[in-house]
Scaffold this active site. Structure first.
Site, PDB file in Angstrom:
ATOM      1  N   LYS A 195       0.665  -1.253   0.083  1.00 41.07           N
ATOM      2  CA  LYS A 195       0.092  -0.047   0.143  1.00 41.07           C
ATOM      3  C   LYS A 195       0.731   1.185  -0.109  1.00 41.07           C
ATOM      4  O   LYS A 195       1.563   1.471   0.717  1.00 41.07           O
ATOM      5  CB  LYS A 195      -1.051  -0.055   1.213  1.00 41.07           C
ATOM      6  N   GLY A 353      10.539  -6.091   6.702  1.00 43.77           N
ATOM      7  CA  GLY A 353      10.131  -7.526   6.980  1.00 43.77           C
ATOM      8  C   GLY A 353      10.142  -8.446   5.713  1.00 43.77           C
ATOM      9  O   GLY A 353      10.786  -9.315   5.533  1.00 43.77           O
ATOM     10  N   GLY A 376      10.738  -1.078  11.650  1.00 44.85           N
ATOM     11  CA  GLY A 376      10.022   0.368  11.977  1.00 44.85           C
ATOM     12  C   GLY A 376      11.299   1.146  11.840  1.00 44.85           C
ATOM     13  O   GLY A 376      10.896   2.314  11.177  1.00 44.85           O
TER      14      GLY A 376
HETATM   15  P1  ADP Z   1       7.887  -4.600   3.747  1.00 42.81           P
HETATM   16  O1  ADP Z   1       7.747  -5.495   4.865  1.00 42.81           O
HETATM   17  O2  ADP Z   1       9.188  -5.096   3.068  1.00 42.81           O
HETATM   18  O3  ADP Z   1       8.081  -3.095   4.321  1.00 42.81           O
HETATM   19  P2  ADP Z   1       5.362  -4.459   2.727  1.00 42.81           P
HETATM   20  O4  ADP Z   1       4.758  -4.989   3.878  1.00 42.81           O
HETATM   21  O5  ADP Z   1       4.966  -2.898   2.440  1.00 42.81           O
HETATM   22  O6  ADP Z   1       7.185  -4.766   2.630  1.00 42.81           O
HETATM   23  O7  ADP Z   1       4.654  -5.128   1.439  1.00 42.81           O
HETATM   24  C1  ADP Z   1       4.811  -6.420   1.414  1.00 42.81           C
HETATM   25  C2  ADP Z   1       3.524  -7.276   0.774  1.00 42.81           C
HETATM   26  O8  ADP Z   1       3.061  -6.447  -0.474  1.00 42.81           O
HETATM   27  C3  ADP Z   1       3.683  -8.759   0.541  1.00 42.81           C
HETATM   28  O9  ADP Z   1       2.747  -9.225   1.612  1.00 42.81           O
HETATM   29  C4  ADP Z   1       3.366  -8.539  -0.832  1.00 42.81           C
HETATM   30  O10 ADP Z   1       2.281  -9.733  -1.320  1.00 42.81           O
HETATM   31  C5  ADP Z   1       2.313  -7.413  -1.212  1.00 42.81           C
HETATM   32  N1  ADP Z   1       2.290  -7.151  -2.621  1.00 42.81           N
HETATM   33  C6  ADP Z   1       3.040  -6.680  -3.413  1.00 42.81           C
HETATM   34  N2  ADP Z   1       2.743  -6.548  -4.635  1.00 42.81           N
HETATM   35  C7  ADP Z   1       1.256  -6.728  -4.586  1.00 42.81           C
HETATM   36  C8  ADP Z   1       0.214  -6.564  -5.493  1.00 42.81           C
HETATM   37  N3  ADP Z   1       0.589  -6.274  -6.688  1.00 42.81           N
HETATM   38  N4  ADP Z   1      -1.102  -6.830  -4.983  1.00 42.81           N
HETATM   39  C9  ADP Z   1      -1.091  -7.351  -3.830  1.00 42.81           C
HETATM   40  N5  ADP Z   1      -0.300  -7.135  -3.041  1.00 42.81           N
HETATM   41  C10 ADP Z   1       1.032  -6.903  -3.304  1.00 42.81           C
HETATM   42 MG    MG Z   2       5.777  -5.947   5.731  1.00 48.62          MG
END
Ligand code: ADP
Ligand code: MG
Length: 395
Positions: A195, A353, A376
């Site tokens: 998001k 993460g 975080g």
């Molecule tokens: P991080 O933990 O590295 O900061 P985020 O928590 O922001 O990363 O995002 C990771 C999630 O985003 C994953 O669970 C992944 O499945 C989801 N994601 C990535 N691309 C899409 C997409 N096109 N549609 C839905 N979910 C997505």
């Molecule tokens: Mg995450």
């Protein structure tokens, strides 16, 4: 950026050194399920022990909300930490702690009980700072992952005892400084994940810092929608398209090139290798389809961008990488970044993460210049925020 390290601490023989570590490890049935954080303590704890210090480990565990309890006691980590360090580790409760510390010998290592058993820990209460400080002669902060909180054990102590960065903290700060503080240009940032709303401040900050902003994952959909692309059933924050537009306009003004995917992998259902899987141009997504990964043509173009860059900072997967084949773009781009790093043409720093999980899934977790497991704190650093625990070290 200047801060003192263990190189500056001088003679600690027989001195008590309070070392803030991150022992907040995942556990199941009394067993540590991922010892990454324990392994991160080895360099600092063993070095101080070798130098003859009485090493007192300060850490929190879970959210006990100021109430002592068996559930959140750090006692259970003395064994696992001892195993990882390869030397004895004792445990000291908050009752009788002064006597227990006094009884330690030079070189001994002990874990003090959960800092959050004091309600004042999270309030940075001067009385709790004093309580901790009375046990030690020096303070070493080795927990970057807790440095975004101004707590007694992460920030307050640095003001009342001679303060130093531990080896893990030093490595993290050095890597982050190379990636965003004073990086070699051109700099690319990959921002992905689910998001936009969780990473607005990251995007806004990066636009002013990097030459190439590569947006992938679910958040790319909001940017595509802002540009008038119909994204069908994709995860998309339609209420944030105006904000996305602003970010794109601002990037234009400051000369940051934003890369959005121009081909994508879509399907009608979110499942492993779904029958409706197909790759198409972003302008051809049907109303009943979801974008779940960046397409192969875009990935190739992004690889070419990385080849022109000297520095890369990465947070967030390019697609729904937990479900095949929507890991394809993330894996391919991660491997390109890893290969360029190995060749010596790219400094690559990643964190988050799911990002760490995705890099490990791609088999390249060890090939980046630095991978931060800080969560975080890493995100706040990517937002350009000053972390209180780091600031207190004089960094
Ligand atoms: P991080 O933990 O590295 O900061 P985020 O928590 O922001 O990363 O995002 C990771 C999630 O985003 C994953 O669970 C992944 O499945 C989801 N994601 C990535 N691309 C899409 C997409 N096109 N549609 C839905 N979910 C997505
Ligand atoms: Mg995450």
């Amino acid at each position: 950026m200047t801060f003192k390290t263990l190189d500056d601490i001088g003679d600690v023989t027989g001195k008590a050194v309070l070392v803030r570590e991150d022992l907040n490890v995942p556990m199941a049935d009394g067993v540590v399920t991922d010892d990454t954080r324990l392994r991160a303590t080895v360099a600092t704890l063993n070095e101080l022990s070798d130098k003859g210090a009485k090493v007192l480990v300060l850490a929190h565990f879970g959210r006990p909300k100021g109430q002592p309890s068996e559930e959140f006691s750090l006692k259970k980590l003395a064994g696992p930490l001892s195993q990882v360090l390869g030397r004895a580790v004792s445990f000291i409760d908050w009752e009788g702690d002064k006597e227990a510390v006094a009884a330690l010998q030079a070189g001994d290592i002990a874990i003090l009980e959960n800092t959050r058993f004091f309600g004042g820990e999270e309030k940075n209460d001067p009385a709790v700072v004093e309580r901790f400080a009375s046990l030690g002669d020096f303070y070493v902060n080795d927990a970057f992952s807790a440095a975004h909180r101004a707590h007694a054990s992460t920030e307050g102590l640095a003001h009342v005892l001679p303060a130093f960065a531990g080896r893990a903290m030093e490595a993290e700060l050095t890597a982050l400084e190379k990636a965003l503080g004073k990086p070699e240009h051109p700099v690319a940032a990959v921002v992905g994940g689910a998001k936009v709303s969780t990473k607005l401040d990251v995007l806004k900050h990066l636009v002013g810092k990097v030459d190439h902003l590569i947006i992938g994952g679910g958040m790319a959909n909001t940017f595509l929608a802002a540009r008038g692309v119909a994204v069908g059933k994709s995860l998309c924050e339609h209420d944030l398209t105006a904000t996305a537009d602003e970010i794109l306009d601002n990037a234009d003004k400051v000369g940051c090139t934003v890369h959005l995917p121009y081909d994508v992998v879509v399907s009608k259902e979110f499942a492993t290798n779904p029958p409706s899987l197909r790759t198409c141009n972003v302008h051809e997504v049907a109303a009943d389809e979801m974008i779940l990964d960046v397409g192969p043509t875009a990935v190739e173009a992004l690889a070419d961008v990385l080849k022109t860059c000297k520095t890369l900072v990465w947070n967030g997967p390019m697609g729904a990488f937990e479900t095949e084949p929507f890991d394809t773009a993330t894996v391919a781009l991660a491997r390109t970044a890893a290969a360029l790093t190995k060749e010596g043409s790219l400094v690559s720093v990643a964190g988050g993460g799911d990002t760490v999980a995705a890099l490990n899934h791609a088999g390249v977790g060890g090939d980046f210049s630095y991978v931060s497991t800080a969560g975080g704190a890493f995100l706040e650093w990517m937002e350009g925020k000053e972390l209180p625990g780091v600031a207190a070290l004089g960094a």
